[in-house]
Design a protein around this motif. Structure first.
Motif, short mmCIF file in Angstrom:
data_model
loop_
_atom_site.label_atom_id
_atom_site.label_comp_id
_atom_site.label_asym_id
_atom_site.label_seq_id
_atom_site.Cartn_x
_atom_site.Cartn_y
_atom_site.Cartn_z
N THR A 10 0.98 -1.26 0.09
CA THR A 10 -0.03 0.10 0.05
C THR A 10 0.75 1.57 -0.06
O THR A 10 2.03 1.28 0.72
CB THR A 10 -1.12 -0.02 1.24
N THR A 11 0.36 2.34 -0.83
CA THR A 11 0.85 3.44 -0.62
C THR A 11 0.04 4.50 -0.75
O THR A 11 -0.92 4.34 -1.42
CB THR A 11 2.28 3.46 -1.74
N VAL A 12 0.54 5.87 -0.47
CA VAL A 12 -0.51 7.17 -0.93
C VAL A 12 0.32 8.06 -1.84
O VAL A 12 1.53 8.35 -1.56
CB VAL A 12 -0.88 7.89 0.34
N LEU A 13 -0.25 8.49 -2.89
CA LEU A 13 0.32 9.45 -3.78
C LEU A 13 -0.69 10.75 -3.57
O LEU A 13 -1.64 10.61 -3.68
CB LEU A 13 0.26 8.88 -5.13
N THR A 14 0.26 11.93 -3.65
CA THR A 14 -0.18 13.07 -3.78
C THR A 14 -0.44 13.59 -5.18
O THR A 14 0.69 13.58 -5.99
CB THR A 14 0.44 14.05 -2.95
N LEU A 15 -1.45 13.83 -5.73
CA LEU A 15 -1.62 13.81 -7.17
C LEU A 15 -0.97 15.00 -7.60
O LEU A 15 -0.31 15.12 -8.86
CB LEU A 15 -3.23 14.20 -7.11
N LYS A 16 -0.79 16.24 -7.01
CA LYS A 16 0.00 17.47 -7.70
C LYS A 16 1.46 16.95 -7.74
O LYS A 16 2.21 17.77 -8.48
CB LYS A 16 -0.22 18.54 -6.63
N ASP A 17 1.92 16.09 -6.91
CA ASP A 17 3.52 15.87 -6.97
C ASP A 17 3.71 15.26 -8.44
O ASP A 17 4.80 15.08 -8.87
CB ASP A 17 3.76 14.51 -5.99
N PHE A 18 2.77 14.65 -9.14
CA PHE A 18 2.89 14.07 -10.39
C PHE A 18 2.10 14.96 -11.54
O PHE A 18 1.85 14.58 -12.54
CB PHE A 18 2.20 12.60 -10.60
N GLY A 19 1.89 16.23 -11.20
CA GLY A 19 1.39 17.23 -12.21
C GLY A 19 -0.27 17.05 -12.43
O GLY A 19 -0.68 17.66 -13.38
N ASN A 31 -3.24 18.60 -11.26
CA ASN A 31 -3.89 19.73 -10.55
C ASN A 31 -5.30 19.94 -10.61
O ASN A 31 -5.61 21.00 -10.17
CB ASN A 31 -2.88 20.92 -10.85
N PHE A 32 -6.18 19.09 -11.27
CA PHE A 32 -7.40 19.10 -11.37
C PHE A 32 -8.23 19.06 -10.03
O PHE A 32 -7.85 18.33 -9.07
CB PHE A 32 -8.06 18.03 -12.36
N ASP A 33 -8.93 20.18 -9.78
CA ASP A 33 -9.71 20.24 -8.43
C ASP A 33 -10.61 19.48 -8.20
O ASP A 33 -11.82 19.49 -8.87
CB ASP A 33 -10.02 21.93 -8.37
N LEU A 34 -10.45 18.29 -7.46
CA LEU A 34 -11.52 17.23 -7.06
C LEU A 34 -12.19 17.64 -5.55
O LEU A 34 -12.88 16.83 -5.11
CB LEU A 34 -11.04 15.99 -7.14
N GLY A 35 -11.76 18.74 -5.04
CA GLY A 35 -12.08 19.15 -3.78
C GLY A 35 -11.11 19.04 -2.75
O GLY A 35 -9.90 18.11 -3.07
#
Length: 189
Positions: free
Chosen positions: A157-166, A168-172
């Motif tokens: 298991t792992t957690v990725l931060t979306l903006k770290d991979f470019g 940037n779409f706002d999902l809240g």
């Protein structure tokens, strides 16, 4: 006496694996999964998976630190069980599969923990961005299969931060990270 000692040492070397065994991840038999979940507006979880990926791992049961993992994901195979959403997830807003058809993880270090657990560190390339990722892994088990092969299974298991991979779409505010679960069964080669 020296001859007996030499034979004894040689027998120890032959009885002890000198390197990690190589495994092919069993995607053809559908015994491996890459699944994800992400918050939907903070109200519920949205689940999905990648249907097309491939990979290998080397695993040394006696010395797990000698292990390694490499996985390639065909990003267009994303499947959230909703065709229009999947089309959007493949677009430039998210995975941008037209320009970046694959994501790839290559381990750089495996740190064994207690009771078959490990921390796998490596580099994930997604959307053309390469960043270090840490996977919490646990051994599920291993042994002979009914077809004469030998298998090993792991959960990560792992957690990725979306903006770290470019991405940037706002999902809240509750949907800035995606959780990945990797259920992997490999066949020794």
């Amino acid at each position: 006496m020296i001859r007996k000692l030499g034979l004894f040492c040689a027998s120890l070397l032959l009885a002890t694996p000198l390197w990690a065994a190589d495994y092919q991840i069993d995607t053809k038999g559908q015994h491996a999964f890459i699944q994800f979940r992400i918050q939907h507006l903070g109200y519920s979880w949205l689940y999905g998976r990648f249907d097309d990926f491939d990979g290998t791992f080397a695993y040394d049961e006696a010395a797990p630190a000698n292990s390694a993992v490499e996985v390639t994901i065909n990003t267009a195979s994303i499947n959230s069980n909703h065709a229009e959403r999947d089309k959007h997830l493949r677009s430039e807003d998210f995975l941008f599969v037209e320009k970046f058809p694959q994501a790839k993880f290559v381990s750089t270090e495996v740190k064994p923990g207690p009771d078959g657990s490990a921390t796998i560190t490596g580099n994930l390339t997604l959307r053309g961005v390469t960043r270090p990722v840490t996977i919490a892994a646990e051994s599920i088990g291993g042994g002979q299969d009914p077809w004469g092969g030998y298998r090993q299974g792991f959960l990560g298991t792992t957690v990725l931060t979306l903006k770290d991979f470019g991405i940037n779409f706002d999902l809240g505010p509750d949907a800035t990270q995606v959780e990945l679960t990797l259920s992997v069964e490999g066949v020794r080669q």
